[in-house]
Write a protein that holds these residues in place. Structure first.
Motif: not given
Length: 181
Positions: A8, A41, A87
């Protein structure tokens, strides 16, 4: 066997309507091109809340469209404390954002996730991606070109790691950092 969690990445600029949406869209497109859309992502946020829920700036959308990208789904959001945990890599678009993000970090691990996008461009003359907000379309095109170059550099470092099983994914390091044993 199920797909591992994606890596992420969040790109951060000031209002999340110009630079960071560009980087988000470019990284997503690279992941799709290389067959890694489920492994990466890409998202973005702003340090401020001025544009929450708004689409990207029209000049950003026009610039992206001219280069073959689709930014129409973007809605501005603000970076929050939870963004550190959500993240794996936090990519600042300029040194001001980097300073803000590191000041907001609650741990050394959080700080270690923060890097500058242009650190992945070996030919960058500055670590800052300039803010095109007060400029015209040519500046948006120039900024997108900078973002494309640096994001390709980021992706070239990220790609081997995301192709490997998630359990062997090591922390992504800037090109100027040494690998740790």
């Amino acid at each position: 066997m199920t797909d591992p969690d994606p890596f992420r990445v969040i790109f951060v600029c000031t209002g999340n309507i110009c630079r960071s949406p560009m980087a988000e869209v470019v990284l997503r497109a690279l992941a799709v091109q290389r067959g890694l859309a489920s492994r990466v992502l890409s998202r973005s946020a702003g340090t401020g809340d001025w544009h929450l829920g708004e689409r990207a700036d029209e000049r950003t959308l026009d610039c992206l469209t001219r280069r073959g990208y689709d930014g129409s789904a973007h809605r501005a959001r603000q970076f929050s404390a939870a963004s550190f945990a959500e993240n794996d890599l936090i990519v600042a678009l300029d040194r001001t954002h980097e300073r803000i993000l590191k000041a907001w970090a609650r741990s050394d691990d959080d700080k270690g996730k923060v890097t500058l996008l242009r650190a992945f461009d070996p030919h960058a003359s500055s670590m800052d991606v300039p803010d095109p907000y007060y400029a015209g379309p040519p500046m948006f095109d120039s900024v997108l070109a900078m973002i494309e170059t640096a994001t390709r550099g980021l992706f070239s470092q990220l790609e081997p790691a995301v192709r490997a099983p998630r359990t062997t994914l090591r922390a992504l390091r800037r090109p100027d950092q040494e690998d740790l044993p």
